[in-house]
Write a protein that holds these residues in place. Structure first.
Motif, PDB file in Angstrom:
ATOM      1  N   UNK A  59       0.831  -1.210   0.000  1.00 45.68           N
ATOM      2  CA  UNK A  59       0.000   0.000   0.000  1.00 45.68           C
ATOM      3  C   UNK A  59       0.862   1.255   0.000  1.00 45.68           C
ATOM      4  N   UNK A  60       0.428   2.248  -0.786  1.00 43.46           N
ATOM      5  CA  UNK A  60       1.150   3.517  -0.829  1.00 43.46           C
ATOM      6  C   UNK A  60       0.294   4.603  -1.454  1.00 43.46           C
ATOM      7  N   UNK A  61       0.698   5.846  -1.188  1.00 45.79           N
ATOM      8  CA  UNK A  61       0.045   7.002  -1.781  1.00 45.79           C
ATOM      9  C   UNK A  61       0.949   7.570  -2.862  1.00 45.79           C
ATOM     10  N   UNK A  62       0.324   8.059  -3.933  1.00 42.38           N
ATOM     11  CA  UNK A  62       1.057   8.680  -5.034  1.00 42.38           C
ATOM     12  C   UNK A  62       0.346   9.968  -5.431  1.00 42.38           C
ATOM     13  N   UNK A  63       1.064  10.809  -6.157  1.00 38.82           N
ATOM     14  CA  UNK A  63       0.495  12.011  -6.749  1.00 38.82           C
ATOM     15  C   UNK A  63       0.682  11.900  -8.253  1.00 38.82           C
ATOM     16  N   UNK A  64      -0.272  12.379  -8.994  1.00 36.84           N
ATOM     17  CA  UNK A  64      -0.184  12.410 -10.447  1.00 36.84           C
ATOM     18  C   UNK A  64      -0.577  13.813 -10.867  1.00 36.84           C
ATOM     19  N   UNK A  65       0.290  14.474 -11.649  1.00 35.88           N
ATOM     20  CA  UNK A  65      -0.012  15.840 -12.067  1.00 35.88           C
ATOM     21  C   UNK A  65       0.247  16.013 -13.555  1.00 35.88           C
ATOM     22  N   UNK A  66      -0.485  16.930 -14.146  1.00 31.69           N
ATOM     23  CA  UNK A  66      -0.378  17.235 -15.570  1.00 31.69           C
ATOM     24  C   UNK A  66      -0.041  18.704 -15.737  1.00 31.69           C
ATOM     25  N   UNK A  67       0.949  18.984 -16.591  1.00 30.03           N
ATOM     26  CA  UNK A  67       1.351  20.359 -16.860  1.00 30.03           C
ATOM     27  C   UNK A  67       1.514  20.571 -18.365  1.00 30.03           C
ATOM     28  N   UNK A  68       1.417  21.838 -18.770  1.00 24.52           N
ATOM     29  CA  UNK A  68       1.647  22.174 -20.180  1.00 24.52           C
ATOM     30  C   UNK A  68       3.134  22.456 -20.392  1.00 24.52           C
ATOM     31  N   UNK A  69       3.486  22.901 -21.580  1.00 20.52           N
ATOM     32  CA  UNK A  69       4.895  23.130 -21.938  1.00 20.52           C
ATOM     33  C   UNK A  69       5.558  24.189 -21.055  1.00 20.52           C
ATOM     34  N   UNK A  70       4.770  25.106 -20.500  1.00 14.67           N
ATOM     35  CA  UNK A  70       5.341  26.146 -19.641  1.00 14.67           C
ATOM     36  C   UNK A  70       5.394  25.725 -18.169  1.00 14.67           C
ATOM     37  N   UNK A  71       4.912  24.514 -17.862  1.00 16.99           N
ATOM     38  CA  UNK A  71       4.926  24.026 -16.482  1.00 16.99           C
ATOM     39  C   UNK A  71       3.698  24.382 -15.683  1.00 16.99           C
ATOM     40  N   UNK A  72       2.699  24.958 -16.355  1.00 13.13           N
ATOM     41  CA  UNK A  72       1.457  25.364 -15.687  1.00 13.13           C
ATOM     42  C   UNK A  72       0.521  24.155 -15.554  1.00 13.13           C
ATOM     43  N   UNK A  73      -0.106  23.955 -14.369  1.00 11.49           N
ATOM     44  CA  UNK A  73      -1.043  22.840 -14.191  1.00 11.49           C
ATOM     45  C   UNK A  73      -2.192  22.903 -15.200  1.00 11.49           C
ATOM     46  N   UNK A  74      -2.607  21.745 -15.700  1.00 15.02           N
ATOM     47  CA  UNK A  74      -3.680  21.651 -16.690  1.00 15.02           C
ATOM     48  C   UNK A  74      -4.732  20.666 -16.201  1.00 15.02           C
ATOM     49  N   UNK A  75      -5.987  21.101 -16.161  1.00 10.11           N
ATOM     50  CA  UNK A  75      -7.103  20.229 -15.796  1.00 10.11           C
ATOM     51  C   UNK A  75      -7.378  19.281 -16.955  1.00 10.11           C
ATOM     52  N   UNK A  76      -7.227  17.987 -16.721  1.00  8.63           N
ATOM     53  CA  UNK A  76      -7.444  17.005 -17.792  1.00  8.63           C
ATOM     54  C   UNK A  76      -8.758  16.252 -17.639  1.00  8.63           C
ATOM     55  N   UNK A  77      -9.483  16.494 -16.559  1.00  7.57           N
ATOM     56  CA  UNK A  77     -10.766  15.817 -16.367  1.00  7.57           C
ATOM     57  C   UNK A  77     -10.609  14.444 -15.755  1.00  7.57           C
ATOM     58  N   UNK A  78     -11.242  13.445 -16.374  1.00  9.88           N
ATOM     59  CA  UNK A  78     -11.218  12.070 -15.858  1.00  9.88           C
ATOM     60  C   UNK A  78      -9.873  11.416 -16.159  1.00  9.88           C
ATOM     61  N   UNK A  79      -9.297  10.769 -15.150  1.00 11.41           N
ATOM     62  CA  UNK A  79      -7.975  10.151 -15.273  1.00 11.41           C
ATOM     63  C   UNK A  79      -8.024   8.717 -14.750  1.00 11.41           C
ATOM     64  N   UNK A  80      -7.297   7.833 -15.420  1.00 12.87           N
ATOM     65  CA  UNK A  80      -7.116   6.481 -14.895  1.00 12.87           C
ATOM     66  C   UNK A  80      -5.632   6.128 -14.947  1.00 12.87           C
ATOM     67  N   UNK A  81      -5.188   5.390 -13.928  1.00 11.92           N
ATOM     68  CA  UNK A  81      -3.816   4.904 -13.865  1.00 11.92           C
ATOM     69  C   UNK A  81      -3.860   3.479 -13.343  1.00 11.92           C
ATOM     70  N   UNK A  82      -3.283   2.566 -14.104  1.00 12.81           N
ATOM     71  CA  UNK A  82      -3.257   1.153 -13.746  1.00 12.81           C
ATOM     72  C   UNK A  82      -1.827   0.647 -13.871  1.00 12.81           C
TER      73      UNK A  82
END
Length: 143
Positions: A59-82
Protein backbone atom coordinates in the motif's frame (compact mmCIF):
# COMPACT_ATOMS: atom_id res chain seq x y z
CA UNK A 1 -14.97 37.81 28.34
CA UNK A 2 -16.25 37.81 24.74
CA UNK A 3 -12.77 38.63 23.40
CA UNK A 4 -11.31 35.68 25.29
CA UNK A 5 -13.90 33.32 23.81
CA UNK A 6 -13.25 34.64 20.29
CA UNK A 7 -9.49 34.12 20.73
CA UNK A 8 -10.04 30.56 21.95
CA UNK A 9 -12.15 29.87 18.84
CA UNK A 10 -10.09 31.72 16.21
CA UNK A 11 -6.53 30.77 17.22
CA UNK A 12 -7.09 26.97 17.12
CA UNK A 13 -8.90 27.35 13.78
CA UNK A 14 -5.94 29.23 12.29
CA UNK A 15 -3.50 26.64 13.63
CA UNK A 16 -5.61 23.84 12.17
CA UNK A 17 -5.76 25.54 8.76
CA UNK A 18 -2.00 26.05 8.77
CA UNK A 19 -1.22 22.44 9.73
CA UNK A 20 -3.91 20.69 7.67
CA UNK A 21 -4.10 23.05 4.70
CA UNK A 22 -3.37 21.86 1.20
CA UNK A 23 0.20 21.38 0.03
CA UNK A 24 -0.57 23.47 -3.03
CA UNK A 25 1.23 26.79 -3.12
CA UNK A 26 -0.70 30.03 -3.41
CA UNK A 27 0.64 30.41 -6.94
CA UNK A 28 -1.35 27.37 -8.13
CA UNK A 29 1.73 25.15 -8.40
CA UNK A 30 1.38 21.39 -8.42
CA UNK A 31 1.69 19.75 -4.97
CA UNK A 32 5.24 18.81 -4.06
CA UNK A 33 6.76 15.36 -3.80
CA UNK A 34 9.71 13.48 -5.21
CA UNK A 35 9.37 12.48 -8.85
CA UNK A 36 9.03 8.77 -9.61
CA UNK A 37 8.63 9.25 -13.38
CA UNK A 38 7.82 12.03 -15.84
CA UNK A 39 6.36 11.19 -19.26
CA UNK A 40 4.93 13.02 -22.25
CA UNK A 41 1.28 12.28 -22.98
CA UNK A 42 -0.15 14.17 -25.92
CA UNK A 43 1.03 17.76 -25.65
CA UNK A 44 1.19 17.54 -21.85
CA UNK A 45 3.65 16.25 -19.28
CA UNK A 46 2.46 13.79 -16.63
CA UNK A 47 4.45 13.43 -13.43
CA UNK A 48 4.05 10.52 -11.03
CA UNK A 49 5.46 11.32 -7.60
CA UNK A 50 5.34 10.32 -3.95
CA UNK A 51 7.10 11.16 -0.70
CA UNK A 52 10.20 9.04 -1.47
CA UNK A 53 10.52 9.16 -5.26
CA UNK A 54 10.33 5.34 -5.38
CA UNK A 55 7.40 2.96 -5.70
CA UNK A 56 7.37 -0.03 -3.34
CA UNK A 57 5.52 -3.28 -2.93
CA UNK A 58 2.31 -2.86 -0.89
CA UNK A 59 0.00 0.00 0.00
CA UNK A 60 1.15 3.52 -0.83
CA UNK A 61 0.04 7.00 -1.78
CA UNK A 62 1.06 8.68 -5.03
CA UNK A 63 0.49 12.01 -6.75
CA UNK A 64 -0.18 12.41 -10.45
CA UNK A 65 -0.01 15.84 -12.07
CA UNK A 66 -0.38 17.23 -15.57
CA UNK A 67 1.35 20.36 -16.86
CA UNK A 68 1.65 22.17 -20.18
CA UNK A 69 4.90 23.13 -21.94
CA UNK A 70 5.34 26.15 -19.64
CA UNK A 71 4.93 24.03 -16.48
CA UNK A 72 1.46 25.36 -15.69
CA UNK A 73 -1.04 22.84 -14.19
CA UNK A 74 -3.68 21.65 -16.69
CA UNK A 75 -7.10 20.23 -15.80
CA UNK A 76 -7.44 17.01 -17.79
CA UNK A 77 -10.77 15.82 -16.37
CA UNK A 78 -11.22 12.07 -15.86
CA UNK A 79 -7.98 10.15 -15.27
CA UNK A 80 -7.12 6.48 -14.89
CA UNK A 81 -3.82 4.90 -13.87
CA UNK A 82 -3.26 1.15 -13.75
CA UNK A 83 -0.09 -0.79 -12.99
CA UNK A 84 0.20 -3.94 -15.12
CA UNK A 85 2.68 -6.78 -14.80
CA UNK A 86 2.49 -9.37 -17.60
CA UNK A 87 2.22 -13.08 -16.86
CA UNK A 88 5.56 -14.77 -16.22
CA UNK A 89 6.04 -18.53 -16.02
CA UNK A 90 3.30 -19.87 -13.77
CA UNK A 91 2.34 -16.42 -12.46
CA UNK A 92 -0.83 -14.82 -13.83
CA UNK A 93 -0.80 -11.24 -15.10
CA UNK A 94 -1.34 -8.64 -12.39
CA UNK A 95 -3.31 -5.38 -12.60
CA UNK A 96 -3.28 -2.93 -9.70
CA UNK A 97 -5.44 0.13 -10.34
CA UNK A 98 -4.79 3.44 -8.61
CA UNK A 99 -7.76 5.03 -6.87
CA UNK A 100 -7.42 8.70 -7.80
CA UNK A 101 -9.10 11.73 -6.25
CA UNK A 102 -8.90 15.37 -7.30
CA UNK A 103 -7.07 18.02 -5.29
CA UNK A 104 -7.58 21.77 -5.03
CA UNK A 105 -5.06 22.21 -7.86
CA UNK A 106 -6.47 21.57 -11.36
CA UNK A 107 -4.61 18.71 -13.01
CA UNK A 108 -3.24 17.31 -9.73
CA UNK A 109 -4.57 14.03 -8.32
CA UNK A 110 -3.88 12.02 -5.17
CA UNK A 111 -3.94 8.26 -5.46
CA UNK A 112 -3.75 5.08 -3.45
CA UNK A 113 -2.50 1.78 -4.81
CA UNK A 114 -1.47 -1.61 -3.48
CA UNK A 115 1.28 -3.05 -5.70
CA UNK A 116 1.21 -6.83 -5.38
CA UNK A 117 4.94 -7.35 -5.72
CA UNK A 118 8.28 -5.70 -6.34
CA UNK A 119 9.54 -5.61 -9.92
CA UNK A 120 9.04 -3.92 -13.28
CA UNK A 121 5.50 -2.64 -13.91
CA UNK A 122 3.88 -1.07 -16.96
CA UNK A 123 1.93 2.02 -15.91
CA UNK A 124 -1.11 2.55 -18.14
CA UNK A 125 -2.24 6.17 -18.01
CA UNK A 126 -5.27 7.72 -19.73
CA UNK A 127 -7.22 10.96 -19.45
CA UNK A 128 -10.22 12.58 -21.12
CA UNK A 129 -11.75 15.99 -20.49
CA UNK A 130 -11.20 19.71 -21.05
CA UNK A 131 -7.63 19.17 -22.35
CA UNK A 132 -8.77 16.52 -24.83
CA UNK A 133 -7.85 12.86 -24.55
CA UNK A 134 -4.54 11.10 -24.23
CA UNK A 135 -3.00 7.85 -23.14
CA UNK A 136 0.43 6.35 -22.71
CA UNK A 137 2.23 3.40 -21.16
CA UNK A 138 5.56 3.65 -19.35
CA UNK A 139 7.80 1.37 -17.30
CA UNK A 140 8.33 1.91 -13.61
CA UNK A 141 10.04 -0.22 -10.98
CA UNK A 142 8.76 -1.05 -7.50
CA UNK A 143 11.12 -2.18 -4.75
Amino acid sequence: MKRTLVLFAVVPALVLLTVCGTKTGSNGSVPAGKTVKTVAVGNLTATLSNSTGQLKQGDQEVMLSFTDASGKPVDVGAVSLNFHMPAMGGMAAMNDAVTLTTTSTPGAYRGKVNLGMAGEWQAQLAYEGPAGAGKTTFSVAAR
